[in-house]
Design a protein around this motif. Structure first.
Motif, PDB file in Angstrom:
ATOM      1  N   SER A 181      53.249  40.037  37.195  1.00 59.33           N
ATOM      2  CA  SER A 181      53.166  39.479  35.842  1.00 59.33           C
ATOM      3  C   SER A 181      52.770  38.008  35.866  1.00 59.33           C
ATOM      4  O   SER A 181      52.070  37.530  34.965  1.00 59.33           O
ATOM      5  N   LEU A 182      53.195  37.275  36.900  1.00 60.93           N
ATOM      6  CA  LEU A 182      52.804  35.869  36.985  1.00 60.93           C
ATOM      7  C   LEU A 182      51.333  35.729  37.373  1.00 60.93           C
ATOM      8  O   LEU A 182      50.660  34.786  36.954  1.00 60.93           O
ATOM      9  N   ILE A 183      50.829  36.649  38.184  1.00 62.59           N
ATOM     10  CA  ILE A 183      49.388  36.634  38.484  1.00 62.59           C
ATOM     11  C   ILE A 183      48.608  36.901  37.202  1.00 62.59           C
ATOM     12  O   ILE A 183      47.568  36.269  36.941  1.00 62.59           O
ATOM     13  N   SER A 184      49.092  37.825  36.378  1.00 57.29           N
ATOM     14  CA  SER A 184      48.438  38.081  35.094  1.00 57.29           C
ATOM     15  C   SER A 184      48.491  36.850  34.203  1.00 57.29           C
ATOM     16  O   SER A 184      47.547  36.582  33.455  1.00 57.29           O
ATOM     17  N   ALA A 185      49.577  36.086  34.294  1.00 62.87           N
ATOM     18  CA  ALA A 185      49.666  34.843  33.518  1.00 62.87           C
ATOM     19  C   ALA A 185      48.590  33.862  33.962  1.00 62.87           C
ATOM     20  O   ALA A 185      47.954  33.194  33.135  1.00 62.87           O
ATOM     21  N   LEU A 186      48.355  33.763  35.291  1.00 62.95           N
ATOM     22  CA  LEU A 186      47.265  32.901  35.767  1.00 62.95           C
ATOM     23  C   LEU A 186      45.930  33.368  35.193  1.00 62.95           C
ATOM     24  O   LEU A 186      45.100  32.552  34.773  1.00 62.95           O
ATOM     25  N   ALA A 187      45.721  34.690  35.192  1.00 61.74           N
ATOM     26  CA  ALA A 187      44.434  35.231  34.750  1.00 61.74           C
ATOM     27  C   ALA A 187      44.165  34.929  33.282  1.00 61.74           C
ATOM     28  O   ALA A 187      43.011  34.735  32.884  1.00 61.74           O
ATOM     29  N   THR A 188      45.210  34.910  32.462  1.00 62.56           N
ATOM     30  CA  THR A 188      45.030  34.624  31.036  1.00 62.56           C
ATOM     31  C   THR A 188      45.158  33.137  30.728  1.00 62.56           C
ATOM     32  O   THR A 188      45.070  32.731  29.570  1.00 62.56           O
ATOM     33  N   GLY A 189      45.377  32.318  31.772  1.00 65.46           N
ATOM     34  CA  GLY A 189      45.472  30.878  31.556  1.00 65.46           C
ATOM     35  C   GLY A 189      46.733  30.468  30.827  1.00 65.46           C
ATOM     36  O   GLY A 189      46.727  29.478  30.084  1.00 65.46           O
ATOM     37  N   GLY A 206      47.358  25.810  32.331  1.00 65.84           N
ATOM     38  CA  GLY A 206      46.590  27.034  32.110  1.00 65.84           C
ATOM     39  C   GLY A 206      45.258  27.022  32.839  1.00 65.84           C
ATOM     40  O   GLY A 206      44.858  28.015  33.453  1.00 65.84           O
ATOM     41  N   LEU A 207      44.563  25.890  32.804  1.00 72.04           N
ATOM     42  CA  LEU A 207      43.279  25.779  33.495  1.00 72.04           C
ATOM     43  C   LEU A 207      43.463  25.876  35.003  1.00 72.04           C
ATOM     44  O   LEU A 207      42.690  26.549  35.704  1.00 72.04           O
ATOM     45  N   ALA A 208      44.492  25.201  35.529  1.00 69.26           N
ATOM     46  CA  ALA A 208      44.748  25.263  36.973  1.00 69.26           C
ATOM     47  C   ALA A 208      45.129  26.682  37.391  1.00 69.26           C
ATOM     48  O   ALA A 208      44.725  27.156  38.461  1.00 69.26           O
ATOM     49  N   GLY A 209      45.897  27.355  36.545  1.00 70.15           N
ATOM     50  CA  GLY A 209      46.283  28.727  36.862  1.00 70.15           C
ATOM     51  C   GLY A 209      45.100  29.661  36.924  1.00 70.15           C
ATOM     52  O   GLY A 209      45.002  30.505  37.818  1.00 70.15           O
ATOM     53  N   ARG A 210      44.179  29.508  35.991  1.00 66.68           N
ATOM     54  CA  ARG A 210      42.993  30.370  36.002  1.00 66.68           C
ATOM     55  C   ARG A 210      42.169  30.120  37.267  1.00 66.68           C
ATOM     56  O   ARG A 210      41.640  31.067  37.873  1.00 66.68           O
ATOM     57  N   ALA A 211      42.070  28.861  37.697  1.00 65.85           N
ATOM     58  CA  ALA A 211      41.337  28.562  38.928  1.00 65.85           C
ATOM     59  C   ALA A 211      42.010  29.207  40.135  1.00 65.85           C
ATOM     60  O   ALA A 211      41.334  29.728  41.038  1.00 65.85           O
ATOM     61  N   ARG A 212      43.344  29.206  40.178  1.00 62.06           N
ATOM     62  CA  ARG A 212      44.058  29.847  41.283  1.00 62.06           C
ATOM     63  C   ARG A 212      43.825  31.362  41.259  1.00 62.06           C
ATOM     64  O   ARG A 212      43.689  32.002  42.307  1.00 62.06           O
ATOM     65  N   TYR A 213      43.766  31.939  40.071  1.00 61.01           N
ATOM     66  CA  TYR A 213      43.493  33.370  39.968  1.00 61.01           C
ATOM     67  C   TYR A 213      42.120  33.698  40.544  1.00 61.01           C
ATOM     68  O   TYR A 213      41.970  34.612  41.361  1.00 61.01           O
ATOM     69  N   ASP A 214      41.092  32.956  40.125  1.00 58.81           N
ATOM     70  CA  ASP A 214      39.728  33.247  40.564  1.00 58.81           C
ATOM     71  C   ASP A 214      39.590  33.183  42.076  1.00 58.81           C
ATOM     72  O   ASP A 214      38.901  34.003  42.689  1.00 58.81           O
ATOM     73  N   SER A 215      40.242  32.204  42.703  1.00 63.04           N
ATOM     74  CA  SER A 215      40.019  31.987  44.132  1.00 63.04           C
ATOM     75  C   SER A 215      40.915  32.835  45.019  1.00 63.04           C
ATOM     76  O   SER A 215      40.550  33.135  46.154  1.00 63.04           O
ATOM     77  N   THR A 216      42.091  33.233  44.519  1.00 60.26           N
ATOM     78  CA  THR A 216      43.082  33.852  45.407  1.00 60.26           C
ATOM     79  C   THR A 216      43.620  35.187  44.924  1.00 60.26           C
ATOM     80  O   THR A 216      43.883  36.075  45.732  1.00 60.26           O
ATOM     81  N   PHE A 217      43.792  35.360  43.606  1.00 62.45           N
ATOM     82  CA  PHE A 217      44.547  36.505  43.117  1.00 62.45           C
ATOM     83  C   PHE A 217      43.731  37.485  42.273  1.00 62.45           C
ATOM     84  O   PHE A 217      44.304  38.409  41.699  1.00 62.45           O
ATOM     85  N   ALA A 218      42.424  37.291  42.179  1.00 60.37           N
ATOM     86  CA  ALA A 218      41.601  38.276  41.476  1.00 60.37           C
ATOM     87  C   ALA A 218      41.573  39.580  42.273  1.00 60.37           C
ATOM     88  O   ALA A 218      41.590  39.572  43.503  1.00 60.37           O
ATOM     89  N   ALA A 219      41.529  40.692  41.570  1.00 63.52           N
ATOM     90  CA  ALA A 219      41.568  41.993  42.245  1.00 63.52           C
ATOM     91  C   ALA A 219      40.469  42.154  43.291  1.00 63.52           C
ATOM     92  O   ALA A 219      40.733  42.671  44.381  1.00 63.52           O
ATOM     93  N   PRO A 220      39.225  41.730  43.035  1.00 58.28           N
ATOM     94  CA  PRO A 220      38.198  41.887  44.089  1.00 58.28           C
ATOM     95  C   PRO A 220      38.519  41.110  45.355  1.00 58.28           C
ATOM     96  O   PRO A 220      38.195  41.559  46.461  1.00 58.28           O
ATOM     97  N   VAL A 221      39.151  39.940  45.222  1.00 52.62           N
ATOM     98  CA  VAL A 221      39.547  39.162  46.403  1.00 52.62           C
ATOM     99  C   VAL A 221      40.582  39.940  47.202  1.00 52.62           C
ATOM    100  O   VAL A 221      40.488  40.072  48.430  1.00 52.62           O
TER     101      VAL A 221
END
Length: 789
Positions: A266-274, A323-338
């Protein structure tokens, strides 16, 4: 988590079969898995039904499974035994941190689980650094690898007004801040702490907390909220929700009060939604939130939790930054394709284990043997080798890194800070001719091996390696592998194959044999400086060129197969090529993404495109595939581009353009500008509308395509130039069949709206597949250079 895996797995060539051992409370997820494309079996087995082992083994055989991956202790036991029956590698993912077992029985179960994994499994997956440190404390022999889970890109936002409607449903007006907690209602999730913190919030703070999720404590929590007027006013108990993404978007912050948590999705999803986060500093939560995506507080401390919620609620600027920092962390580390790419890399490594035992201790010294000058990094090969050195320096700052260079002495050594360069010499011209006869006629080598073969150089390389006694040897392609073949080594050895030259030569021949194509290129490319000038004509005359390519294709294919079989681990950049060679040889062949030096700096380079139709081609023009591709575009694509965009201009960036290319460029006047080598690629590309990469042959991953994607520059590419990155068009990378279609795609990108969408897609694609963290994790796994806790 498995639903996320099933949705993303096909993009990396994984087919997922999910076997549920026991009956679940409901079968919602079984249906969701099937809808996501997974094959689902439900065994309905009891907890101690050992017959499930036989039934699971039968499913693995029927489905022709390559790897068996288990989750939780019961599945570890049944799955581990079934994997041994079938003879496939087994992987176990840890989901909890049991650092404080409750009683002797619990401690015994934890120890038994560790013993079972040590006996039955090839790898254990930890989701966070804290979990890996906890499990490593048992000193179990099974390697523990860090592979954090990821989640898919959030569903598109609901129609305009849905956020307001959802907040209205919860009784939250525009002046009130909404906090959301998304987790199962179990004791370890800390809902009692959250309720206690709400009681401590300042009375004048307009704040509502929504609790989403079901579980054994749902009725208890609902009763406590309904029985307390203060909580009844400020807390909404929602139960199970299928609209978590919308709920997170509607929230002003996420509250996560767990006592223990390995890696809460759920916290990874929070990063994804900023959405900014207030959470406890336990388990893997710090890995997710870091220092910039929210506020971390001690566990079981309602006062600290209340203070953090109040601070973040009253600071809208900080919430936006988090929120912006969280989205950046999602893109680089926690996105499903990664996440799924990391799993695919792990599976690939397990399918063909090394033929020899590897050095198990920490890597404190490295020797890299290469004929390449990595600085300046003006070609893909130089960039990759420079990336290896950059990674090794980041991991081994106080240890020894040795660069054994074969060839003329390096002229530039200032960039080798932290690396000791050892010159191995080079074959003399006479030695090359002798080596050519000996290698080709007696040893059945390829021409590229024979021209670099030298008993004197091999003796120097082997003696230097013996003196250095490194923990890790990295050997750059079969050309250098001949110098160490047969040498026994103490530590790890990784053979970097670059790309499959046998594939490259096949494609060259296809282009040359197509009578519709006007192809004029020298297949020697950069290798020409290793070949006596008197012999260069052989690769330029049409008759001898085709004969030599056919000869070299067969010889180098044989060398690639032999080298893969005789080295513990071989590395390619292209996953499709790695799969092909692994299927041919049964050897341990893995794919790793390239590390491109300098892109951490360029990530902050502003986009200076001013709307003009300015396009770029980038590449070393002495390479046959670049020479051919650019010439093709200049002859057949540029006229189409100018017809659609009369003021278009193509900037050719790269050295060693020959007279034929210069003549093709000159035909278009000042609308084609040949710059030669450009030291500051960031500055040059920041002013371009897009990059064109129209290759007809080649192999491996095209570094210039990644260069552009990393900078947010849209790329128009032929399928060959997109290999290893994408098989079809996706935002940021437009795949076209020929140069006429490439010209049309370039012309369409002049529309600012179209280009902005493609720019965002390019950045996202690069972050998911090739960002520094993804590359570093892959290199750590292959080289054994992960930082120790």
């Amino acid at each position: 988590m498995l639903v996320e895996l099933a949705r993303t797995a096909p993009d990396t060539g994984l087919r997922i079969v999910v076997v549920g051992l026991s009956d679940a409370e409901d079968d919602r997820n079984a249906h969701r898995l099937a809808e996501a494309g997974a094959t689902v079996y439900q065994l309905h087995a009891g907890r101690y039904d050992l017959g499930a082992v036989r039934r699971l083994a039968a499913i693995v055989r029927r489905e022709r499974g390559d790897v068996l991956h288990t989750h939780l202790k019961h599945a570890d036991l049944v799955g581990g035994l079934a994997a041994r029956l079938v003879g496939v590698p087994a992987v176990s993912t840890l989901h909890v941190i049991e650092s404080d077992p409750r009683g002797a029985a619990h401690r015994a179960r934890v120890r038994a689980a560790v013993l079972a994994r040590a006996t039955l499994f090839d790898r254990v997956v930890a989701l966070s650094e804290a979990q890996r440190a906890w499990y490593s404390s048992f000193h179990a022999p099974t390697p523990v690898v860090l592979v954090p889970n990821g989640v898919r890109e959030p569903a598109p936002p609901s129609p305009t007004g849905a956020r307001a409607a959802l907040r209205a449903e919860l009784g939250v007006d525009d002046r009130t801040l909404l906090g959301v907690t998304v987790s199962l209602m179990r004791p370890e999730k800390g809902h009692a702490v959250a309720l206690a913190a709400v009681r401590l919030l300042p009375a004048d703070l307009p704040f509502v907390l929504a609790l989403a999720g079901d579980g054994p404590l749902l009725d208890t929590v609902r009763a406590e909220v309904e029985g307390d007027p203060q909580l009844h006013e400020r807390v909404r108990v929602l139960g199970y929700r299928a609209d978590v993404d919308d709920l997170l978007r509607a929230a002003d912050l996420v509250v996560h009060p767990s006592h223990e948590d390995a890696l809460p999705t759920s916290l990874i999803s929070a990063l994804a939604t900023g959405t900014p986060v207030v959470a406890t500093r336990v388990g893997g939560i710090p890995d997710i939130v870091g220092d910039d995506a929210g506020i971390l507080v001690p566990p079981d401390d309602p006062a600290a939790l209340a203070a953090a919620v109040a601070d973040l609620a009253r600071d809208p600027g900080r919430r936006e930054a988090c929120g912006l920092a969280g989205r950046a962390r999602y893109d680089s580390t926690f996105a499903a394709p990664v996440w799924v790419s990391r799993l695919r890399t792990l599976y690939d490594q397990l399918l063909t284990p090394p033929a020899e035992p590897l050095h198990d201790g920490p890597v404190s010294s490295v020797a890299l043997v290469s004929a390449v000058a990595p600085y300046p990094s003006d070609s893909g090969k130089a960039m990759v080798i420079a990336g290896f050195l950059r990674h090794l320096r980041s991991r081994l700052p106080h240890h020894q890194i040795h660069y054994l260079h074969v060839g003329p002495p390096l002229r530039r050594t200032a960039e080798f800070e932290g690396v000791q360069v050892h010159e191995m010499g080079q074959p003399s011209r006479t030695g090359q001719l002798v080596g050519l006869v000996r290698g080709v006629l007696l040893r059945r080598q390829s021409l590229q091996e024979a021209f670099l073969g030298s008993p004197r150089v091999a003796a120097t390389v082997q003696q230097t390696l013996a003196d250095l006694d490194p923990d890790l040897e990295i050997i750059d392609t079969v050309r250098m592998e001949q110098h160490v073949a047969g040498r026994r080594f103490r530590g790890r050895r990784v053979l970097y194959l670059d790309d499959l030259f046998s594939v490259r030569y096949t494609r060259m021949l296809e282009v040359l044999q197509d009578e519709r194509i006007d192809a004029d290129f020298d297949p020697l490319g950069q290798f020409s400086h290793n070949v006596p000038a008197q012999l260069h004509w052989l690769t330029r005359a049409p008759l001898t060129r085709r004969a030599l390519l056919r000869f070299e294709r067969g010889r180098v294919a044989r060398s690639e197969r032999r080298a893969a079989r005789t080295n513990p681990t071989s590395v390619l950049l292209n996953a499709e090529e790695a799969h092909h060679l692994r299927e041919e040889t049964g050897a341990a062949v893995v794919a790793v993404p390239p590390s491109i030096p300098g892109l951490s700096r360029s990530a902050h380079q502003p986009d200076r495109w001013d709307g003009r139709p300015e396009f770029a081609f980038v590449g070393l023009l002495s390479l046959a595939h670049n020479h051919d591709g650019l010439g093709w575009f200049l002859r057949e694509g540029m006229d189409e581009l100018l017809a659609l965009q009369p003021d278009a201009r193509l900037h050719v960036i790269g050295r060693d353009a020959d007279e034929s290319l210069l003549a093709d460029a000159a035909r278009h006047g000042d609308q084609v500008v040949v710059h030669g080598f450009v030291p500051d690629l960031d500055e040059a590309l920041s002013r371009m509308c897009a990059l064109v990469n129209p290759l007809r042959f080649g192999s491996g991953i095209k570094i210039k395509t990644l260069d552009a994607l990393a900078r947010g520059l849209p790329v128009v590419s032929t399928p060959v130039a997109a290999e290893g990155i994408a098989t079809h068009s996706r935002p940021g990378l437009i795949v076209v069949p020929d140069v006429v279609e490439a010209a049309r795609a370039l012309a369409a990108l002049v529309d600012p709206i179209v280009r902005e969408r493609q720019t965002q897609g390019a950045q996202a694609l690069y972050a998911q597949r090739f960002a520094d963290q993804v590359v570093a994790a892959a290199y750590d796994e292959v080289f054994g250079t992960a930082r120790e806790d």
